[in-house]
Design an enzyme around this catalytic site. Structure first.
Site, PDB file in Angstrom:
ATOM      1  N   PRO A 273      86.499  61.441 -33.757  1.00 23.54           N
ATOM      2  CA  PRO A 273      87.646  60.951 -32.985  1.00 23.54           C
ATOM      3  C   PRO A 273      88.372  62.126 -32.343  1.00 23.54           C
ATOM      4  CG  PRO A 273      87.607  60.014 -35.196  1.00 23.54           C
ATOM      5  CD  PRO A 273      86.588  61.099 -35.178  1.00 23.54           C
ATOM      6  N   CYS A 274      88.706  61.987 -31.072  1.00 23.84           N
ATOM      7  CA  CYS A 274      89.359  63.074 -30.360  1.00 23.84           C
ATOM      8  C   CYS A 274      90.392  62.490 -29.417  1.00 23.84           C
ATOM      9  CB  CYS A 274      88.329  63.884 -29.578  1.00 23.84           C
ATOM     10  SG  CYS A 274      88.948  65.460 -28.997  1.00 23.84           S
ATOM     11  N   GLN A 275      91.644  62.888 -29.600  1.00 22.71           N
ATOM     12  CA  GLN A 275      92.726  62.330 -28.802  1.00 22.71           C
ATOM     13  C   GLN A 275      92.554  62.663 -27.323  1.00 22.71           C
ATOM     14  OE1 GLN A 275      94.688  60.520 -30.620  1.00 22.71           O
ATOM     15  NE2 GLN A 275      96.181  59.848 -29.132  1.00 22.71           N
TER      16      GLN A 275
END
Length: 505
Positions: free
Chosen positions: A197-199
């Protein structure tokens, strides 16, 4: 193993999964009996030696003395379960391999056969329900380790991958295991895969957006690469990460990893790929990174660009499949109109496990996702509850129409917010690839209204759009299955990437 002996169950989560597995077993037996014209009629009965032996092979008990504990744990399920096991042992040939995933002894046999095969090895971080892994497995890879934080995803992964020892599919926070990752992975890993997950949307005044604390999990994925030092890395993420893609490239190119006394580095490239080009019945853009260890690049004479060129070349001439291809040859359903009935099996609204009225190879797309296999049972094909207002909206809209359509202006509950809710309601177009299947479907499915039936897509239909085979069972609560499916990598897309990389490992 998939079953933990009933006397060893401790946590609430373990007991819940145990009961879910028992429920799946009973439902499979019920549907097989029905398919063969027999009646499923549970009744209290003496437990035969053959049933105890089967329960022992399954891993449910370690002997007859534990039946009392089993009865106490299962309560109302106990009679159904004992009856179901007795039906299986009375006519095993009727069931084929449909219950093998629920048998610890069978799973161990599968794993022993797998261990004898010399396959290229992958490790999967942020594995989710296993879509990316499955694509690689379908192309002859072996998963030595998979990890995810979500309990329901891990349960789904474990159930559907009997070839992987249960303890090698770990529910854990990567931040707590990466420093001692060698305790879990002892093999020489060819490829690390995963989608951390990567903002990716931090404030623009930071010099390096990727260093934002919200992108911490990506950093731990990178740390796993440094510790394992695989030959290749495949990293997947959303289109929105394009803004930090060059910063990711910097991070990979700065890696100096030590393995067996040698220092290694990586070259990397990224491409925005659309699953529709891979013959997936869905338009889904994903940012794919491929990194190659320097010694492999030199030995094989390859670069990440060369690999991407091969991937894209392999897609040329691929047939394009539309939503209709995914929704064809599946039982039509009605939406439940009573609240809190999503979990209740019903002939009209669908079941978690049901007989497949078709073969699973009835059109070319189904042949592709099911790999030419006939599928006797269909999983997770259950329609979702819809209230009166939404039912009318679903009924009135035509394919391609959305929340801004005048026909529903007087009943549209979000009409004052159309500037940001235009796509809140959308009826899918059958002669195009499906719009992107997302995890938001867990919240509501208004954005994915069935083109010809007055309901939303079922989890199974969404899974078909993601190119999961029809016998891939998603565990957990009904609404969570949408999350599992929406977060996955399309299996057929992963299969193509695996096919190209396999040439070089």
């Amino acid at each position: 193993m998939i079953f933990k002996s009933v006397d060893k169950l401790q946590s609430k989560a373990e007991k819940s999964f145990f009961k879910e597995l028992v429920s799946v077993y009973c439902k499979i037996v019920r549907e097989v009996l029905r398919k063969n014209g027999k009646i499923y009629a549970p009744a209290k009965m003496e437990v035969s030696d053959a049933v105890v032996a089967e329960l022992t092979d399954m891993g449910v008990v370690s002997g007859v003395t534990q039946l009392t504990i089993l009865n106490k744990e299962l309560k109302g399920q106990y009679i159904d379960f004992i009856y179901s096991v007795s039906q299986f042992v009375s006519n095993k040939s009727m069931y084929g391999n449909l219950l093998d995933k629920l048998n610890n002894k069978k799973r161990l046999e599968i794993q022993k056969k797998e261990a004898k095969l010399k396959k290229p090895i992958i490790a999967d971080f942020f594995a989710g329900a296993g879509g990316l892994s499955l694509g690689f497995i379908q192309n002859g890879f072996h998963v030595c380790f998979a990890n995810d934080f979500e309990e329901v995803c891990v349960n789904t992964y474990r159930y559907n991958h009997p070839d992987i020892p249960t303890e090698k599919v770990l529910q854990a926070d990567i931040r707590k295991i990466v420093d001692n990752i060698n305790d879990y992975i002892t093999e020489d890993v060819d490829i690390i895969v995963g989608g951390p997950p990567c903002q990716g949307f931090s404030s623009a005044n930071q010099q390096r957006i990727i260093d934002d604390p919200r992108n911490e999990l990506y950093k731990y994925y990178l740390k796993a690469v440094k510790r394992i030092v695989p030959k290749f890395v495949v990293m997947e993420n959303v289109r929105g990460m394009l803004g930090v893609a060059e910063q990711v490239v910097e991070d990979y190119r700065s890696i100096k990893a030590i393995k067996n006394g040698k220092e290694y580095s990586y070259d990397i490239k990224y491409e925005l790929l659309n699953s529709a080009n891979f013959s997936v019945a869905q338009s889904r853009e994903r940012l794919i990174y491929i990194a190659i260890r320097n010694d492999i690049a030199k030995e094989k004479g390859i670069t990440p660009k060369y690999i991407f060129d091969q991937i894209k070349d392999s897609c040329k001439g691929n047939p394009t499949y539309n939503l209709f291809d995914a929704l064809e040859y599946i039982k039509p359903l009605e939406a439940p109109r009573v609240k809190n009935t999503n979990e209740i099996d019903d002939e009209k609204t669908g079941k978690k496990i049901d007989n497949n009225e078709f073969t699973g190879i009835d059109n070319e797309y189904l042949k592709l996702i099911n790999q030419g296999r006939e599928i006797p049972l269909l999983y997770n094909h259950k329609a979702r509850y819809v209230n009166d207002i939404n039912y009318d909206i679903y009924r009135l809209l035509e394919p391609g129409e959305d929340a801004s359509n005048e026909k529903i202006a007087d009943i549209m509950p979000y009409k004052h917010r159309l500037h940001c809710f235009k796509d809140k309601y959308y009826k899918l177009v059958p002669n195009k690839p499906s719009r992107t299947i997302t995890a938001h479907l867990r919240m509501d499915c208004h954005s994915h209204i069935h083109p010809t039936q007055i309901r939303a897509l079922t989890p199974r239909e969404a899974a078909r759009c993601q190119s999961f085979p029809d016998d891939y069972l998603f565990m957990g609560a009904y609404l969570k299955t949408y999350m599992e499916i929406g977060n996955a990598v399309p299996c057929v897309m992963a299969r193509t990437i695996a096919k190209i990389l396999k040439k070089y490992v």
